[in-house]
Motif scaffolding. Structure first.
Motif, short mmCIF file in Angstrom:
data_model
loop_
_atom_site.label_atom_id
_atom_site.label_comp_id
_atom_site.label_asym_id
_atom_site.label_seq_id
_atom_site.Cartn_x
_atom_site.Cartn_y
_atom_site.Cartn_z
N ASN A 115 -11.54 0.74 2.21
CA ASN A 115 -11.27 0.94 3.35
C ASN A 115 -10.45 1.49 4.02
O ASN A 115 -9.23 1.53 4.61
CB ASN A 115 -11.01 -0.59 3.82
N PRO A 116 -10.91 2.85 4.06
CA PRO A 116 -9.46 4.16 4.40
C PRO A 116 -9.31 3.57 5.82
O PRO A 116 -9.93 3.27 6.87
CB PRO A 116 -10.29 5.19 4.07
N ASN A 117 -8.08 4.04 6.49
CA ASN A 117 -7.46 3.71 7.85
C ASN A 117 -7.85 2.69 8.51
O ASN A 117 -7.83 2.70 9.76
CB ASN A 117 -7.87 4.86 8.27
N LEU A 118 -7.60 1.52 7.73
CA LEU A 118 -8.46 0.30 8.59
C LEU A 118 -6.95 -0.46 8.61
O LEU A 118 -7.08 -1.08 10.04
CB LEU A 118 -8.78 -0.77 7.65
N PHE A 119 -6.03 -0.13 8.62
CA PHE A 119 -4.37 -1.44 8.22
C PHE A 119 -3.50 -0.34 9.36
O PHE A 119 -3.11 1.14 9.55
CB PHE A 119 -3.72 -1.44 7.27
N ILE A 153 0.65 4.79 5.48
CA ILE A 153 1.09 3.49 6.25
C ILE A 153 2.56 2.92 6.54
O ILE A 153 2.71 2.76 4.44
CB ILE A 153 -0.33 2.24 6.26
N PRO A 154 2.71 2.71 7.37
CA PRO A 154 4.22 2.14 7.37
C PRO A 154 4.29 1.01 6.50
O PRO A 154 3.76 -0.19 7.30
CB PRO A 154 4.71 2.67 8.12
N VAL A 155 5.70 1.13 5.92
CA VAL A 155 6.29 -1.10 5.36
C VAL A 155 6.74 -1.62 6.06
O VAL A 155 8.23 -0.89 6.67
CB VAL A 155 6.89 -0.51 3.60
N LEU A 198 -2.70 -6.00 9.89
CA LEU A 198 -1.01 -5.82 9.07
C LEU A 198 -1.93 -6.34 7.00
O LEU A 198 -2.50 -7.00 7.29
CB LEU A 198 -0.77 -7.09 9.58
N LEU A 199 -1.76 -6.12 7.08
CA LEU A 199 -1.74 -6.22 5.29
C LEU A 199 -1.03 -6.87 4.33
O LEU A 199 0.39 -5.94 4.57
CB LEU A 199 -2.07 -4.42 4.74
N VAL A 200 -1.03 -7.86 4.16
CA VAL A 200 -0.64 -8.92 3.62
C VAL A 200 0.27 -8.36 1.99
O VAL A 200 -1.25 -8.33 1.98
CB VAL A 200 -0.08 -9.97 4.07
N VAL A 201 1.18 -8.06 1.37
CA VAL A 201 0.75 -8.39 0.06
C VAL A 201 2.20 -8.73 -0.70
O VAL A 201 2.64 -9.11 -0.05
CB VAL A 201 1.14 -6.11 -0.23
#
Length: 236
Positions: A115-119, A153-155, A198-201
């Motif tokens: 999923n490039p450019n999704l988040f 993508i920014p953190v 948002l991608l939660v890590v």
């Protein structure tokens, strides 16, 4: 400045001559294009391949009925006593942040394939300030730094925070884990997060209780969608 940089490079090369870098997993010497972990180990460690079915895999299904999750990613399966656990312990308890960044990069590569450019932003699961002072860093944020290099993508490590200090989850059962983390997170700037994906890590997902508590805070914000990425997922 050029002299200082030259001296640093020379000292680094000299150090590698006498103490060549080795793989954190197998202990073999690393090639020039390898960092912290060799390509052979990356191929041999138990991959999940969740990126092939990001909307329906063990991570995303684990959250069904508990919180709203769009996609789920995990690089490796996690089993006690095996190499993936040792790698994560190396990052978390021995302070090997370079390894954490490299694992984040490897995770980023598979996400980019799916999923490039999704988040819009990366959200590391926050540590309580007291625990972060003791450890010196947040391992989820270190992983995010590697992800950010690959995904561009920014953190965002400031808008979600842990307001309650909790005891370790390691020896707790599923219900105890949920009780331990219920209502421990809060959002400092909900307005800034509106309408974002948002991608939660985190480093590892076992029962999903910590992620659930964080995600429920985020999905209460208008227009927010959340996906999850971890280095490892507990094997069933």
């Amino acid at each position: 400045m050029h002299i200082v940089a030259y001296l640093k490079d020379a000292l680094s090369a000299l150090g590698e001559l006498f103490y060549p870098p080795v793989c954190s997993s197998c202990g073999n010497h690393l090639f020039k294009n390898e960092t912290e972990i060799c390509q052979m180990c990356i191929r041999r460690l138990p991959r999940t391949y969740f990126e092939k079915r990001p909307y329906e895999n063990q991570v995303s299904i684990m959250m069904w009925g508990r919180c709203r999750v769009e996609c789920g990613f995990a690089l490796f399966y996690y089993r006690k006593g095996e190499r993936v656990q040792q790698l994560l312990h190396d990052v978390k308890y021995r302070g090997n942040q370079k390894l954490g960044v490299e694992l984040g990069k490897q995770l980023g590569k598979l996400i980019n394939q799916a999923n490039p450019n999704l988040f819009d932003e990366l959200i590391p699961i926050p540590l309580h300030p007291r625990k972060k002072r003791i450890r010196g860093f947040n391992q989820a944020e270190v992983i995010c730094n590697g992800l950010a290099e690959v995904l561009c993508i920014p953190v965002n490590s400031s808008d979600v925070y842990r307001k309650t200090h909790t005891t370790s989850q390691t020896k707790k059962g599923r219900f105890e884990r949920w009780q331990n983390v219920e209502d421990i997170f809060d959002v400092a700037n909900a307005e800034q997060l509106k309408n974002k994906h948002l991608l939660v890590v985190d480093d590892v997902i076992t029962t999903g209780s910590t992620l659930e508590a964080c995600i429920n805070q985020l999905t209460a914000i208008e227009g927010v969608k959340v996906s999850v990425a971890t280095i490892a997922c507990a094997a069933l």
